[in-house]
Enzyme design. Structure first.
Site, PDB file in Angstrom:
ATOM      1  N   ARG A 101     -17.764 -18.003   2.091  1.00 12.40           N
ATOM      2  CA  ARG A 101     -17.193 -17.765   3.521  1.00 12.40           C
ATOM      3  C   ARG A 101     -17.824 -18.621   4.597  1.00 12.40           C
ATOM      4  O   ARG A 101     -19.022 -18.472   4.722  1.00 12.40           O
ATOM      5  CB  ARG A 101     -17.573 -16.125   3.684  1.00 12.40           C
ATOM      6  CG  ARG A 101     -16.896 -15.606   5.032  1.00 12.40           C
ATOM      7  CD  ARG A 101     -17.373 -14.125   5.183  1.00 12.40           C
ATOM      8  NE  ARG A 101     -17.057 -13.490   6.302  1.00 12.40           N
ATOM      9  CZ  ARG A 101     -15.866 -12.839   6.689  1.00 12.40           C
ATOM     10  NH1 ARG A 101     -15.110 -12.480   5.537  1.00 12.40           N
ATOM     11  NH2 ARG A 101     -15.665 -12.189   7.998  1.00 12.40           N
ATOM     12  N   HIS A 128      -7.332 -17.515   4.875  1.00 13.11           N
ATOM     13  CA  HIS A 128      -8.071 -16.204   4.460  1.00 13.11           C
ATOM     14  C   HIS A 128      -7.231 -15.962   3.109  1.00 13.11           C
ATOM     15  O   HIS A 128      -6.877 -14.828   3.182  1.00 13.11           O
ATOM     16  CB  HIS A 128      -8.082 -15.340   5.463  1.00 13.11           C
ATOM     17  CG  HIS A 128      -9.129 -14.061   5.066  1.00 13.11           C
ATOM     18  ND1 HIS A 128      -9.935 -13.931   4.040  1.00 13.11           N
ATOM     19  CD2 HIS A 128      -9.377 -13.039   5.768  1.00 13.11           C
ATOM     20  CE1 HIS A 128     -10.637 -13.038   3.930  1.00 13.11           C
ATOM     21  NE2 HIS A 128     -10.474 -12.331   5.345  1.00 13.11           N
ATOM     22  N   GLN A 131      -7.785 -12.248   1.480  1.00 18.14           N
ATOM     23  CA  GLN A 131      -7.279 -11.038   2.256  1.00 18.14           C
ATOM     24  C   GLN A 131      -5.756 -11.152   1.916  1.00 18.14           C
ATOM     25  O   GLN A 131      -5.043  -9.807   1.638  1.00 18.14           O
ATOM     26  CB  GLN A 131      -7.333 -11.240   3.335  1.00 18.14           C
ATOM     27  CG  GLN A 131      -6.836 -10.073   4.356  1.00 18.14           C
ATOM     28  CD  GLN A 131      -7.354  -8.618   4.062  1.00 18.14           C
ATOM     29  OE1 GLN A 131      -8.767  -8.808   4.272  1.00 18.14           O
ATOM     30  NE2 GLN A 131      -6.652  -7.803   3.664  1.00 18.14           N
ATOM     31  N   ASP A 229      -4.067  -8.688  13.473  1.00 16.34           N
ATOM     32  CA  ASP A 229      -5.588  -8.733  13.238  1.00 16.34           C
ATOM     33  C   ASP A 229      -6.206  -8.755  14.771  1.00 16.34           C
ATOM     34  O   ASP A 229      -5.678  -8.900  15.803  1.00 16.34           O
ATOM     35  CB  ASP A 229      -5.519 -10.465  12.721  1.00 16.34           C
ATOM     36  CG  ASP A 229      -7.031 -10.749  12.389  1.00 16.34           C
ATOM     37  OD1 ASP A 229      -7.889  -9.755  12.155  1.00 16.34           O
ATOM     38  OD2 ASP A 229      -7.278 -11.896  12.124  1.00 16.34           O
ATOM     39  N   CYS A 269      -6.502  -6.328   8.598  1.00 16.01           N
ATOM     40  CA  CYS A 269      -7.560  -6.849   7.511  1.00 16.01           C
ATOM     41  C   CYS A 269      -8.891  -6.391   8.007  1.00 16.01           C
ATOM     42  O   CYS A 269      -9.635  -6.287   7.069  1.00 16.01           O
ATOM     43  CB  CYS A 269      -7.511  -8.163   7.265  1.00 16.01           C
ATOM     44  SG  CYS A 269      -8.076  -9.342   8.933  1.00 16.01           S
ATOM     45  N   ARG A 297      -9.039  -5.338  -1.662  1.00 12.84           N
ATOM     46  CA  ARG A 297      -9.738  -6.447  -1.971  1.00 12.84           C
ATOM     47  C   ARG A 297     -10.538  -6.582  -3.133  1.00 12.84           C
ATOM     48  O   ARG A 297     -10.594  -7.417  -3.748  1.00 12.84           O
ATOM     49  CB  ARG A 297     -10.733  -6.487  -0.793  1.00 12.84           C
ATOM     50  CG  ARG A 297     -10.008  -6.736   0.579  1.00 12.84           C
ATOM     51  CD  ARG A 297      -9.661  -8.078   0.943  1.00 12.84           C
ATOM     52  NE  ARG A 297     -10.814  -8.924   0.688  1.00 12.84           N
ATOM     53  CZ  ARG A 297     -11.563  -9.702   1.641  1.00 12.84           C
ATOM     54  NH1 ARG A 297     -11.577  -9.058   2.774  1.00 12.84           N
ATOM     55  NH2 ARG A 297     -12.450 -10.610   1.387  1.00 12.84           N
TER      56      ARG A 297
END
Length: 312
Positions: A101, A128, A131, A229, A269, A297
């Protein structure tokens, strides 16, 4: 050849379906696949703080029989005294896969270029993709049943900062699934043109479509899923006031949801900031599936890790 997952279109449509099928199976039978029995180790590296990514990958690696080695890059030599390429070569001798990450996507590309084990992008400034797998699994569970169990043909809308990593990944990942993906944001906050072009090329092959808009009402009209988001991502805190003013018209409210399909679901998310990008009545209401999305996830990433390890 070692397979990596750095951006959403690293999986073909058929491969994405395989991973999502496996994710559904692993949700029903948590320990059905154990490719890391031994215990083998997976390196999970963080340049950015995390809740869901850290927990879901740690749990996922353990469920697959392995040992999650959580690394804070600030406490390692990586990128400082030691190059990313050298780090990749060292880790490849010691672990079964690398999850990272980070900030610049170029770092992940360099890691993958020199690693002999799978490298997974658990978030970068550009994409991402993990996700998106969880989001596709969630939409499949809640909306694909009335579409013959298929994601293809469903319509999803993402509103807000369409220039961020989520906007990019929704375009690529949902186009790969054969969905109609609409992305809406104010002028100056639209996705990169090269990513839009890639998504349109994929959609032409899968029967999906890609639409870039500025009007949030037009974007959500008839949509099966409405997604947003945070407007202020890590590193953008100094822009908070400006961003709240810029994105105000893109807040997902009950009124905006009324323009979507009658049974439309809401995804985010997380972390979410109520009264900014989403109203509490939406995220905490009956249309919200964000908690299923967060749980998925684990299942989607377990499926991805198992699938990548089995390609070797």
């Amino acid at each position: 050849m070692t397979r990596h997952f750095l951006r959403d279109d690293d999986l073909s449509p058929a491969e994405q379906r395989e991973v999502l099928d496996l994710a559904a199976a692993l949700k029903k039978d948590r320990f059905a696949r154990r490719p890391l029995d031994g215990q083998k180790t997976a390196a999970v590296i963080f340049d950015k703080t995390s809740t869901r990514t850290q927990v879901s990958f740690s749990v996922g690696v353990a469920d697959l029989g392995g040992n999650p080695l959580i690394m804070d890059s600030k406490n390692s030599q990586m990128g400082g005294k030691e190059s990313i390429s050298d780090t990749a070569k060292v880790l490849s001798r010691m672990v079964e896969l690398i999850v990272w990450r980070t900030y610049a996507h170029s770092g992940l590309e360099e890691m993958a270029a020199h690693a002999t084990v799978p490298v997974i992008n658990s978030l970068s400034d550009d994409f991402h993709p993990c996700q998106i797998l969880a989001d596709l699994q969630t939409i499949r569970e809640h909306r694909a049943a009335r579409n013959g169990g298929e994601l293809a043909g469903l319509t999803a809308t993402y509103v807000g900062d369409a220039a961020n990593n989520m906007g990019h990944s929704y375009l690529l990942g949902f186009a790969t699934a054969g969905m109609h993906i609409r992305v809406a944001g104010p002028a100056g906050y639209h996705p990169r043109e090269d990513i839009v072009a890639d998504a349109k090329r994929i959609a032409a092959e899968t029967g999906g479509s890609v639409t870039i808009l500025t009007d949030p009402i037009e974007a959500v009209r008839g949509a099966d899923a409405v997604i947003t988001d945070t407007w202020v991502s890590m590193g953008q805190e100094e822009e908070k006031a400006e961003r709240i003013a810029t994105f105000g018209a893109y807040r997902v409210t009950p009124e905006l949801m009324e323009h979507a399909a009658d049974d439309a679901i809401f995804l985010h998310c997380l972390p979410a900031y109520r009264e900014y990008e989403v109203a509490p009545e939406v995220i905490d209401g009956p249309r919200s599936v964000v908690w299923d999305e967060a749980e998925n996830r684990v299942h989607a990433q377990k499926a991805l890790m198992a699938w990548l390890l089995e390609q070797a």
